[in-house]
Design a protein around this motif. Structure first.
Motif, PDB file in Angstrom:
ATOM      1  N   LYS A  60       0.867  -1.179   0.000  1.00 59.53           N
ATOM      2  CA  LYS A  60       0.000   0.000   0.000  1.00 59.53           C
ATOM      3  C   LYS A  60       0.904   1.229   0.000  1.00 59.53           C
ATOM      4  O   LYS A  60       1.905   1.275   0.719  1.00 59.53           O
ATOM      5  CB  LYS A  60      -0.905   0.014   1.235  1.00 59.53           C
ATOM      6  CG  LYS A  60      -1.794  -1.211   1.357  1.00 59.53           C
ATOM      7  CD  LYS A  60      -2.790  -1.268   0.229  1.00 59.53           C
ATOM      8  CE  LYS A  60      -3.715  -2.460   0.394  1.00 59.53           C
ATOM      9  NZ  LYS A  60      -4.641  -2.603  -0.689  1.00 59.53           N
ATOM     10  N   GLU A  61       0.600   2.216  -0.798  1.00 59.10           N
ATOM     11  CA  GLU A  61       1.476   3.381  -0.965  1.00 59.10           C
ATOM     12  C   GLU A  61       1.802   4.049   0.374  1.00 59.10           C
ATOM     13  O   GLU A  61       2.939   4.455   0.612  1.00 59.10           O
ATOM     14  CB  GLU A  61       0.837   4.385  -1.933  1.00 59.10           C
ATOM     15  CG  GLU A  61       1.797   5.444  -2.408  1.00 59.10           C
ATOM     16  CD  GLU A  61       3.028   4.892  -3.135  1.00 59.10           C
ATOM     17  OE1 GLU A  61       4.122   5.432  -2.896  1.00 59.10           O
ATOM     18  OE2 GLU A  61       2.909   3.923  -3.904  1.00 59.10           O
ATOM     19  N   THR A  62       0.815   4.159   1.256  1.00 58.88           N
ATOM     20  CA  THR A  62       1.021   4.792   2.557  1.00 58.88           C
ATOM     21  C   THR A  62       2.107   4.092   3.364  1.00 58.88           C
ATOM     22  O   THR A  62       2.820   4.722   4.131  1.00 58.88           O
ATOM     23  CB  THR A  62      -0.298   4.761   3.370  1.00 58.88           C
ATOM     24  OG1 THR A  62      -1.318   5.374   2.592  1.00 58.88           O
ATOM     25  CG2 THR A  62      -0.167   5.459   4.691  1.00 58.88           C
ATOM     26  N   TRP A  63       2.222   2.793   3.179  1.00 59.14           N
ATOM     27  CA  TRP A  63       3.134   1.989   4.002  1.00 59.14           C
ATOM     28  C   TRP A  63       4.321   1.454   3.204  1.00 59.14           C
ATOM     29  O   TRP A  63       4.982   0.511   3.638  1.00 59.14           O
ATOM     30  CB  TRP A  63       2.353   0.838   4.631  1.00 59.14           C
ATOM     31  CG  TRP A  63       1.251   1.309   5.505  1.00 59.14           C
ATOM     32  CD1 TRP A  63      -0.090   1.215   5.263  1.00 59.14           C
ATOM     33  CD2 TRP A  63       1.383   1.984   6.751  1.00 59.14           C
ATOM     34  NE1 TRP A  63      -0.802   1.789   6.283  1.00 59.14           N
ATOM     35  CE2 TRP A  63       0.088   2.274   7.211  1.00 59.14           C
ATOM     36  CE3 TRP A  63       2.478   2.390   7.514  1.00 59.14           C
ATOM     37  CZ2 TRP A  63      -0.146   2.936   8.413  1.00 59.14           C
ATOM     38  CZ3 TRP A  63       2.245   3.058   8.711  1.00 59.14           C
ATOM     39  CH2 TRP A  63       0.942   3.318   9.152  1.00 59.14           C
ATOM     40  N   LYS A  64       4.630   2.039   2.064  1.00 56.44           N
ATOM     41  CA  LYS A  64       5.680   1.500   1.203  1.00 56.44           C
ATOM     42  C   LYS A  64       7.038   1.395   1.903  1.00 56.44           C
ATOM     43  O   LYS A  64       7.722   0.392   1.775  1.00 56.44           O
ATOM     44  CB  LYS A  64       5.814   2.316  -0.078  1.00 56.44           C
ATOM     45  CG  LYS A  64       6.842   1.711  -1.027  1.00 56.44           C
ATOM     46  CD  LYS A  64       6.592   2.031  -2.436  1.00 56.44           C
ATOM     47  CE  LYS A  64       7.558   1.433  -3.416  1.00 56.44           C
ATOM     48  NZ  LYS A  64       8.507   0.476  -2.981  1.00 56.44           N
ATOM     49  N   ALA A  65       7.445   2.408   2.647  1.00 57.48           N
ATOM     50  CA  ALA A  65       8.753   2.374   3.325  1.00 57.48           C
ATOM     51  C   ALA A  65       8.800   1.240   4.345  1.00 57.48           C
ATOM     52  O   ALA A  65       9.780   0.492   4.411  1.00 57.48           O
ATOM     53  CB  ALA A  65       9.048   3.707   3.991  1.00 57.48           C
ATOM     54  N   LEU A  66       7.737   1.090   5.133  1.00 60.44           N
ATOM     55  CA  LEU A  66       7.690   0.001   6.105  1.00 60.44           C
ATOM     56  C   LEU A  66       7.666  -1.347   5.395  1.00 60.44           C
ATOM     57  O   LEU A  66       8.350  -2.286   5.815  1.00 60.44           O
ATOM     58  CB  LEU A  66       6.478   0.146   7.030  1.00 60.44           C
ATOM     59  CG  LEU A  66       6.319  -0.948   8.093  1.00 60.44           C
ATOM     60  CD1 LEU A  66       7.528  -0.998   9.022  1.00 60.44           C
ATOM     61  CD2 LEU A  66       5.028  -0.719   8.884  1.00 60.44           C
TER      62      LEU A  66
END
Length: 122
Positions: A60-66
């Protein structure tokens, strides 16, 4: 990655999980025929409410880094404990990271073809 490096990586991923507001994450993977992939990620807050981090192979784009951090840690664990699992019949499993208990659990199943052979003479 050496075991000592995994200990540092474990501390790092638990800190990143906690900084994102989660106390637990489950990362699902599978592979066969020389291909392996992360298929799903779910993180849980202190109320154990789930948040989908990755579904159908896509973060999900919001959680890409995680998602990227969880994926990197997963593959480091697999390389250390089940290197090459994706070859031939492959395998699957789940990595659970628990920030509340400071633990990591990798549940893995190898796939293989088995058969029973019998012979009858008359």
């Amino acid at each position: 990655m050496q075991y000592a490096d995994l200990a540092v990586a474990k501390t790092d991923i638990i800190a990143k999980l906690a900084a994102s507001g989660f106390v637990r994450a489950e990362v699902v993977y599978d592979g066969a025929d020389d291909n392996g992939q992360t298929t799903a990620m779910t993180a849980f807050d202190t109320e154990q409410s789930p948040t989908v981090i990755m579904a159908d192979y896509y973060p999900k784009e919001t959680w890409k880094a995680l998602a990227d951090d969880l994926d990197t840690f997963l593959w480091a664990m697999l390389d250390a404990f089940h290197s090459g699992f994706e070859n031939n019949d492959g395998g699957h499993g789940t990595l659970t990271i628990d920030a509340a208990t400071n633990t990591v659990k990798l549940e893995h199943s190898d796939h293989y073809i088995a058969y029973d052979e019998t012979m009858t003479e008359g």
